[in-house]
Design a protein around this motif. Structure first.
Motif, PDB file in Angstrom:
ATOM      1  N   ILE A   7       0.851  -1.203   0.000  1.00 20.31           N
ATOM      2  CA  ILE A   7       0.000   0.000   0.000  1.00 20.31           C
ATOM      3  C   ILE A   7       0.883   1.249   0.000  1.00 20.31           C
ATOM      4  CG2 ILE A   7      -1.591   1.374   1.407  1.00 20.31           C
ATOM      5  CD1 ILE A   7      -2.997  -1.175   2.181  1.00 20.31           C
ATOM      6  N   VAL A   8       1.892   1.245   0.867  1.00 24.39           N
ATOM      7  CA  VAL A   8       2.806   2.389   0.946  1.00 24.39           C
ATOM      8  C   VAL A   8       3.487   2.618  -0.403  1.00 24.39           C
ATOM      9  CG1 VAL A   8       4.926   3.261   1.995  1.00 24.39           C
ATOM     10  CG2 VAL A   8       3.208   2.121   3.415  1.00 24.39           C
ATOM     11  N   LYS A   9       3.948   1.540  -1.006  1.00 26.89           N
ATOM     12  CA  LYS A   9       4.643   1.647  -2.291  1.00 26.89           C
ATOM     13  C   LYS A   9       3.746   2.258  -3.363  1.00 26.89           C
ATOM     14  CE  LYS A   9       7.227  -1.128  -5.671  1.00 26.89           C
ATOM     15  NZ  LYS A   9       7.705  -2.497  -6.005  1.00 26.89           N
ATOM     16  N   GLY A  10       2.490   1.814  -3.398  1.00 23.33           N
ATOM     17  CA  GLY A  10       1.554   2.328  -4.391  1.00 23.33           C
ATOM     18  C   GLY A  10       1.245   3.802  -4.196  1.00 23.33           C
ATOM     19  N   ILE A  11       0.978   4.207  -2.935  1.00 21.77           N
ATOM     20  CA  ILE A  11       0.688   5.613  -2.660  1.00 21.77           C
ATOM     21  C   ILE A  11       1.914   6.470  -2.956  1.00 21.77           C
ATOM     22  CG2 ILE A  11       0.020   7.294  -0.907  1.00 21.77           C
ATOM     23  CD1 ILE A  11      -1.467   5.073   0.550  1.00 21.77           C
ATOM     24  N   ARG A  12       3.072   5.992  -2.524  1.00 23.90           N
ATOM     25  CA  ARG A  12       4.297   6.755  -2.733  1.00 23.90           C
ATOM     26  C   ARG A  12       4.545   6.998  -4.229  1.00 23.90           C
ATOM     27  NH1 ARG A  12      10.275   5.457  -0.167  1.00 23.90           N
ATOM     28  NH2 ARG A  12      11.313   7.280  -1.030  1.00 23.90           N
ATOM     29  N   TYR A  35     -10.538  11.263   7.177  1.00 21.99           N
ATOM     30  CA  TYR A  35     -10.273   9.827   7.184  1.00 21.99           C
ATOM     31  C   TYR A  35     -10.657   9.240   5.836  1.00 21.99           C
ATOM     32  CZ  TYR A  35     -15.302   9.350   7.869  1.00 21.99           C
ATOM     33  OH  TYR A  35     -16.659   9.444   7.720  1.00 21.99           O
ATOM     34  N   ILE A  36     -10.018   8.155   5.459  1.00 15.88           N
ATOM     35  CA  ILE A  36     -10.334   7.422   4.239  1.00 15.88           C
ATOM     36  C   ILE A  36     -10.410   5.948   4.612  1.00 15.88           C
ATOM     37  CG2 ILE A  36      -9.555   6.775   1.925  1.00 15.88           C
ATOM     38  CD1 ILE A  36      -8.106   9.435   1.746  1.00 15.88           C
ATOM     39  N   THR A  37     -11.446   5.278   4.147  1.00 16.79           N
ATOM     40  CA  THR A  37     -11.645   3.868   4.467  1.00 16.79           C
ATOM     41  C   THR A  37     -11.060   2.982   3.371  1.00 16.79           C
ATOM     42  OG1 THR A  37     -13.682   4.404   5.646  1.00 16.79           O
ATOM     43  CG2 THR A  37     -13.356   2.118   5.030  1.00 16.79           C
ATOM     44  N   ASN A  71      -9.471   4.236  -3.592  1.00 14.64           N
ATOM     45  CA  ASN A  71      -8.943   4.567  -4.910  1.00 14.64           C
ATOM     46  C   ASN A  71      -7.858   5.620  -4.722  1.00 14.64           C
ATOM     47  OD1 ASN A  71      -8.623   5.978  -7.473  1.00 14.64           O
ATOM     48  ND2 ASN A  71     -10.433   4.850  -8.164  1.00 14.64           N
ATOM     49  N   ILE A  72      -6.699   5.425  -5.323  1.00 18.27           N
ATOM     50  CA  ILE A  72      -5.601   6.371  -5.142  1.00 18.27           C
ATOM     51  C   ILE A  72      -5.987   7.774  -5.622  1.00 18.27           C
ATOM     52  CG2 ILE A  72      -4.548   5.828  -7.369  1.00 18.27           C
ATOM     53  CD1 ILE A  72      -2.784   6.835  -4.062  1.00 18.27           C
ATOM     54  N   LEU A  73      -6.894   7.848  -6.599  1.00 11.60           N
ATOM     55  CA  LEU A  73      -7.337   9.167  -7.068  1.00 11.60           C
ATOM     56  C   LEU A  73      -8.111   9.897  -5.977  1.00 11.60           C
ATOM     57  CD1 LEU A  73      -8.447   8.324 -10.726  1.00 11.60           C
ATOM     58  CD2 LEU A  73      -6.299   9.359  -9.948  1.00 11.60           C
ATOM     59  N   GLU A  74      -8.870   9.121  -5.170  1.00 13.13           N
ATOM     60  CA  GLU A  74      -9.584   9.732  -4.044  1.00 13.13           C
ATOM     61  C   GLU A  74      -8.595  10.250  -3.009  1.00 13.13           C
ATOM     62  OE1 GLU A  74     -12.619   8.584  -0.355  1.00 13.13           O
ATOM     63  OE2 GLU A  74     -11.830   7.010  -1.654  1.00 13.13           O
ATOM     64  N   VAL A  75      -7.558   9.458  -2.730  1.00 10.76           N
ATOM     65  CA  VAL A  75      -6.536   9.887  -1.771  1.00 10.76           C
ATOM     66  C   VAL A  75      -5.887  11.179  -2.227  1.00 10.76           C
ATOM     67  CG1 VAL A  75      -4.346   9.269  -0.689  1.00 10.76           C
ATOM     68  CG2 VAL A  75      -6.087   7.511  -1.037  1.00 10.76           C
ATOM     69  N   LYS A  76      -5.503  11.237  -3.493  1.00 13.25           N
ATOM     70  CA  LYS A  76      -4.845  12.438  -4.021  1.00 13.25           C
ATOM     71  C   LYS A  76      -5.784  13.642  -3.994  1.00 13.25           C
ATOM     72  CE  LYS A  76      -2.215  11.663  -7.714  1.00 13.25           C
ATOM     73  NZ  LYS A  76      -1.729  11.047  -8.977  1.00 13.25           N
ATOM     74  N   ALA A  77      -7.057  13.410  -4.279  1.00 13.20           N
ATOM     75  CA  ALA A  77      -8.021  14.509  -4.258  1.00 13.20           C
ATOM     76  C   ALA A  77      -8.189  15.060  -2.842  1.00 13.20           C
ATOM     77  CB  ALA A  77      -9.371  14.028  -4.795  1.00 13.20           C
TER      78      ALA A  77
END
Length: 230
Positions: A14-19, A99-101, A105-111
């Motif tokens: 997960i960390v690798k993908g977000i990073r 918070y994010i559950t 989706n990585i696009l949601e995190v970035k938004a």
């Protein structure tokens, strides 16, 4: 120079993908895999935002968030694998901004990251949104995003500051919880009005001499919240 982000999660994939995704947006990313490592990073580096998982080795995300709040008001987004509302509410109680559950989706995190960063950046030195707001013992430095009561600086999170600024800019105007949620958190925020109640309670604990008998942020029962101007 891009924004600096700390990702805290013991799931390395997960960390690798977000990073990878954040670095594509020219952000500088540090990674921690347990609570103690996260605290060490937070104490020694100035971050623009922290993504913090709840279930961590050594220290939980709640404990990390609570300890970070003792020395920093950096925006914190909690990551939770559970759908349990209590986890989300507890995250807010400990000083998280959002918070994010999982799974997300990585696009949601970035938004979410970009939305919080936009709100926490100092405003341009023009227009009515700049300068300071004062009422009685309360003063807000809107450009520096700092709050003072009787000359003493009060450490507010990004959302606490935004709620207080909105109420102070519109003294004696009553805002419903739904309206505050829409104006401060945005129309696409998945949380409910309990988020507003948690932030109002935390805000009162910081700015009011007696939170149960507030002087600044008042409740109009059955309607909402308002700032009482002096």
């Amino acid at each position: 120079m891009g924004k600096r982000v700390l990702i805290v999660d013991d799931e390395k994939l997960i960390v690798k993908g977000i990073r990878f995704s954040l670095e594509q947006d020219d952000m500088q990313v540090d990674c921690a895999y347990d609570g103690e490592e996260a605290l060490a990073y937070a104490k020694s580096n100035p971050y623009d935002i922290i993504l913090l998982d709840i279930m961590l080795p050594k220290l939980t995300g709640f404990e990390v968030c609570q300890q970070i709040r003792e020395f920093s008001n950096v925006p914190i987004i909690m990551l939770t694998a559970k759908g349990d509302d209590m986890d989300k509410i507890l995250g807010l109680e400990y000083g998280a901004d959002d918070y994010i559950t999982k799974p997300f989706n990585i696009l949601e995190v970035k938004a979410r990251i970009k939305a919080i960063m936009r709100r926490t950046e100092p405003k341009a030195a023009s227009g009515e949104k700049t300068g300071s707001l004062e009422s009685g013992a309360m003063r807000l430095d809107c450009e520096g995003r700092r709050a003072y009561v009787s000359g003493r600086e009060i450490g507010l999170t990004a959302k606490e500051f935004e709620v207080l600024e909105l109420l102070m800019r519109n003294p004696n105007k009553v805002y419903s919880r739904e309206k505050l949620l829409k104006l401060v958190w945005g129309t696409d925020y998945p949380g409910d009005v309990r988020t507003v109640d948690v932030h109002i309670r935390r805000l009162r604990e910081k700015i009011e001499e007696n939170p149960s008998e507030p002087k600044f942020v008042h409740t109009k029962w059955g309607v909402g919240y308002y700032f009482l101007a002096e």
